[in-house]
Design a protein around this motif. Structure first.
Motif, PDB file in Angstrom:
ATOM      1  N   LYS A   1       0.846  -1.181   0.000  1.00  0.00           N
ATOM      2  CA  LYS A   1       0.000   0.000   0.000  1.00  0.00           C
ATOM      3  C   LYS A   1       0.883   1.233   0.000  1.00  0.00           C
ATOM      4  N   HIS A   2       0.645   2.144  -0.954  1.00  0.00           N
ATOM      5  CA  HIS A   2       1.491   3.335  -1.088  1.00  0.00           C
ATOM      6  C   HIS A   2       0.872   4.512  -0.335  1.00  0.00           C
ATOM      7  N   MET A   3       1.712   5.205   0.419  1.00  0.00           N
ATOM      8  CA  MET A   3       1.268   6.330   1.239  1.00  0.00           C
ATOM      9  C   MET A   3       1.675   7.685   0.659  1.00  0.00           C
ATOM     10  N   ASN A   4       2.227   7.682  -0.539  1.00  0.00           N
ATOM     11  CA  ASN A   4       2.824   8.918  -1.077  1.00  0.00           C
ATOM     12  C   ASN A   4       1.826  10.069  -1.208  1.00  0.00           C
ATOM     13  N   ASP A   5       0.549   9.740  -1.384  1.00  0.00           N
ATOM     14  CA  ASP A   5      -0.450  10.796  -1.547  1.00  0.00           C
ATOM     15  C   ASP A   5      -1.045  11.260  -0.221  1.00  0.00           C
ATOM     16  N   GLU A   6      -0.658  10.608   0.867  1.00  0.00           N
ATOM     17  CA  GLU A   6      -1.181  10.980   2.184  1.00  0.00           C
ATOM     18  C   GLU A   6      -0.375  12.148   2.756  1.00  0.00           C
ATOM     19  N   LYS A   7      -1.075  13.160   3.252  1.00  0.00           N
ATOM     20  CA  LYS A   7      -0.395  14.349   3.767  1.00  0.00           C
ATOM     21  C   LYS A   7       0.512  14.017   4.942  1.00  0.00           C
ATOM     22  N   TRP A   8       0.056  13.114   5.816  1.00  0.00           N
ATOM     23  CA  TRP A   8       0.882  12.784   6.981  1.00  0.00           C
ATOM     24  C   TRP A   8       2.190  12.135   6.545  1.00  0.00           C
ATOM     25  N   PHE A   9       2.125  11.294   5.510  1.00  0.00           N
ATOM     26  CA  PHE A   9       3.336  10.621   5.040  1.00  0.00           C
ATOM     27  C   PHE A   9       4.260  11.616   4.341  1.00  0.00           C
ATOM     28  N   GLN A  10       3.688  12.560   3.620  1.00  0.00           N
ATOM     29  CA  GLN A  10       4.496  13.586   2.965  1.00  0.00           C
ATOM     30  C   GLN A  10       5.258  14.421   3.994  1.00  0.00           C
ATOM     31  N   ALA A  11       4.581  14.739   5.115  1.00  0.00           N
ATOM     32  CA  ALA A  11       5.254  15.503   6.179  1.00  0.00           C
ATOM     33  C   ALA A  11       6.408  14.696   6.764  1.00  0.00           C
ATOM     34  N   CYS A  12       6.170  13.394   6.966  1.00  0.00           N
ATOM     35  CA  CYS A  12       7.225  12.532   7.509  1.00  0.00           C
ATOM     36  C   CYS A  12       8.378  12.385   6.518  1.00  0.00           C
ATOM     37  N   ALA A  13       8.045  12.244   5.233  1.00  0.00           N
ATOM     38  CA  ALA A  13       9.076  12.079   4.212  1.00  0.00           C
ATOM     39  C   ALA A  13       9.947  13.333   4.113  1.00  0.00           C
ATOM     40  N   GLU A  14       9.339  14.486   4.297  1.00  0.00           N
ATOM     41  CA  GLU A  14      10.104  15.745   4.258  1.00  0.00           C
ATOM     42  C   GLU A  14      11.119  15.786   5.397  1.00  0.00           C
ATOM     43  N   VAL A  15      10.689  15.373   6.589  1.00  0.00           N
ATOM     44  CA  VAL A  15      11.608  15.341   7.727  1.00  0.00           C
ATOM     45  C   VAL A  15      12.688  14.286   7.502  1.00  0.00           C
ATOM     46  N   GLU A  16      12.299  13.124   6.966  1.00  0.00           N
ATOM     47  CA  GLU A  16      13.273  12.057   6.713  1.00  0.00           C
ATOM     48  C   GLU A  16      14.321  12.511   5.703  1.00  0.00           C
ATOM     49  N   ASP A  17      13.895  13.185   4.637  1.00  0.00           N
ATOM     50  CA  ASP A  17      14.848  13.700   3.641  1.00  0.00           C
ATOM     51  C   ASP A  17      15.811  14.696   4.282  1.00  0.00           C
ATOM     52  N   ARG A  18      15.262  15.547   5.131  1.00  0.00           N
ATOM     53  CA  ARG A  18      16.087  16.546   5.802  1.00  0.00           C
ATOM     54  C   ARG A  18      17.127  15.885   6.705  1.00  0.00           C
ATOM     55  N   GLU A  19      16.700  14.870   7.445  1.00  0.00           N
ATOM     56  CA  GLU A  19      17.620  14.184   8.345  1.00  0.00           C
ATOM     57  C   GLU A  19      18.663  13.380   7.579  1.00  0.00           C
ATOM     58  N   GLN A  20      18.237  12.761   6.472  1.00  0.00           N
ATOM     59  CA  GLN A  20      19.202  12.019   5.657  1.00  0.00           C
ATOM     60  C   GLN A  20      20.241  12.950   5.057  1.00  0.00           C
TER      61      GLN A  20
END
Length: 462
Positions: free
Chosen positions: A324-343
């Motif tokens: 199941k893909h979460m890419n369109d979910e706003k909560w997942f987008q917020a988490c992905a933004e933080v993950e990219d920043r931390e990486q």
């Protein structure tokens, strides 16, 4: 008297099965059979209590169950009528088995008795299955009312007599509990969390009224109870998350001294929502709750050190939901933004550490490099003349010390072997193959390798 009335009812019941009869005639004969069976039951109930009276009552109850089932099957005038007939049929079959069991205390149980009970039990379960299927077309309140009406009509006597268990009674309890559970799941999906919790808690009661009678029913009850318990946690999680969102909205519309208090309430609700979801093994709801919790800690209280691990934990949970893909979910987008920043931070930190180590090594080798000014100057001059001159120079002036070498002899280098010799030279002088020597040799190998790599790049683009 009871037996004679049943015989009259049996004849009418058989006549109702005649092919080609109009619905009106079928209904008339079934209703007349029904009245005979009801009279037979009344006569048996009024007779002096005995084993024979119990058997007459059991037979009449069984006949009544068959007639009501037939009426529901042939004449479904409406869902309400069909449900009423199926409900009565189920109750009569159960009462028939209970009445038959009463006679056992006064006589031995024969194989025929057990077969009779098995037939009644099977018919009762079949009718109840039709009752459950028909009731599923009703709205929530009507369906629950029908299920509870049937449940309350059942005899409460123990379901086990002389070692014989009635699976039908347990089936009614399981079916009623499952109806509650299915409605609760729909309520959860519709965000009606209070209603869902009420339905889930009510679904336990029918399971405790009647005991399962075999291993299959024991397993079914265990699975259903586990599902109910799991969805209670899920519904509690959703409810707590909604309460957290309301508290946060309230906090954002109040004075500053109230904002902090309500915001901390939101934190507590979101934390509870995540804990409930974890208990229910609901990864998605847990991730959503953690994201909401992190959002409050970051945006209201500016606690980045606390919110960042929560965002990253929610991100990992989102990835665990694959496929199941979460890419369109706003909560997942917020988490992905933080993950990219931390990486990016980790990558930059690793690069900074590598650069610092390289500078420290260069500083350590600086005295050795200064002592090789003449040798390095000669190396540069040879490189300026081309790859052939460079290879001949380094093998003549600085024979390789790496184990297994040298792979090239200066006197044997020709235009035809030049490309191969260049690669072999890079191997002989590579710093990784020349560890353990003095600093001067390490610096020399590093500078030689730089020149060889430069020549190799020129060869590739020539």
């Amino acid at each position: 008297m009871s037996g004679k009335l049943r015989e009259e009812g049996n004849k009418l019941f058989r006549d109702a099965q005649t092919l080609g009869l109009s619905p009106a005639l079928v209904r008339d004969r079934l209703n007349r059979a029904l009245s005979r069976y009801a009279a037979a039951l009344s006569a048996a109930e009024q007779a002096e209590k005995s084993s024979s009276a119990s058997l007459d009552r059991a037979a009449a109850e069984k006949n009544l169950g068959a007639v009501h089932a037939r009426l529901a099957n042939i004449l479904p005038i409406s869902i309400k009528f069909e449900l009423e007939m199926l409900e009565r049929s189920t109750v009569h079959y159960l009462r028939a088995a209970a009445a038959r069991a009463e006679a056992w205390s006064e006589s031995d149980v024969s194989e025929d008795e057990l077969k009779w009970l098995a037939v009644v039990d099977g018919k009762g379960q079949e009718v109840f299955g039709a009752f459950v299927q028909t009731s599923s077309a009703l709205d929530k309140d009507a369906r629950l009312a029908a299920m509870h009406r049937l449940l309350n009509a059942l005899p409460r006597a123990p379901a086990v007599e002389l070692g014989v268990a009635l699976a039908m009674r347990a089936r009614v309890g399981i079916g009623t509990a499952r109806a509650h559970f299915e409605l609760a799941v729909r309520a959860t999906e519709s965000l009606e969390h209070v209603s869902a919790l009420s339905l889930l808690r009510d679904s336990h009661r029918p399971l405790h009224l009647f005991s399962p009678v075999d291993s299959a029913q024991v397993a079914e009850v265990a699975d259903l109870q586990a599902s109910i318990d799991k969805h209670i946690f899920i519904a509690e999680s959703c409810k707590a998350r909604v309460q957290g969102e309301l508290a946060l909205q309230s906090a954002l519309h109040k004075e500053e001294y109230l904002l902090v208090e309500d915001a901390w309430d939101a934190v507590d609700f979101f934390r509870s929502a995540a804990a409930y979801a974890q208990e229910g093994n609901d990864l998605e709801n847990e991730a959503i709750a953690l994201t909401a919790l992190a959002g409050v800690l970051e945006k209201v209280f500016h606690l980045m050190a606390v919110s960042t691990p929560l965002y990253r934990q929610a991100f990992r949970l989102g990835l665990a939901l694959w496929p199941k893909h979460m890419n369109d979910e706003k909560w997942f987008q917020a988490c992905a933004e933080v993950e990219d920043r931390e990486q990016a931070k980790l990558k930059q930190a690793a690069q900074d550490e590598e650069d610092a180590a390289r500078r420290a090594e260069e500083e350590r080798l600086r005295p050795a490099k200064e002592s090789l000014t003449v040798e390095l100057g000669a190396l540069k001059k040879a490189a300026a003349k081309g790859v052939y001159a460079l290879i001949v120079h380094i093998y003549s002036a600085h024979p390789p010390r790496a184990a297994g070498g040298p792979h090239v002899r200066a006197a044997e280098v020709t235009a035809d072997t030049l490309k191969r010799d260049l690669l072999n030279a890079m191997r002989d002088y590579h710093p990784d193959r020349n560890g353990g020597h003095d600093d001067a040799w390490c610096v020399l190998c590093l500078e030689i390798t730089k020149e060889l790599v430069g020549q190799h790049e020129k060869q590739k683009h020539a």
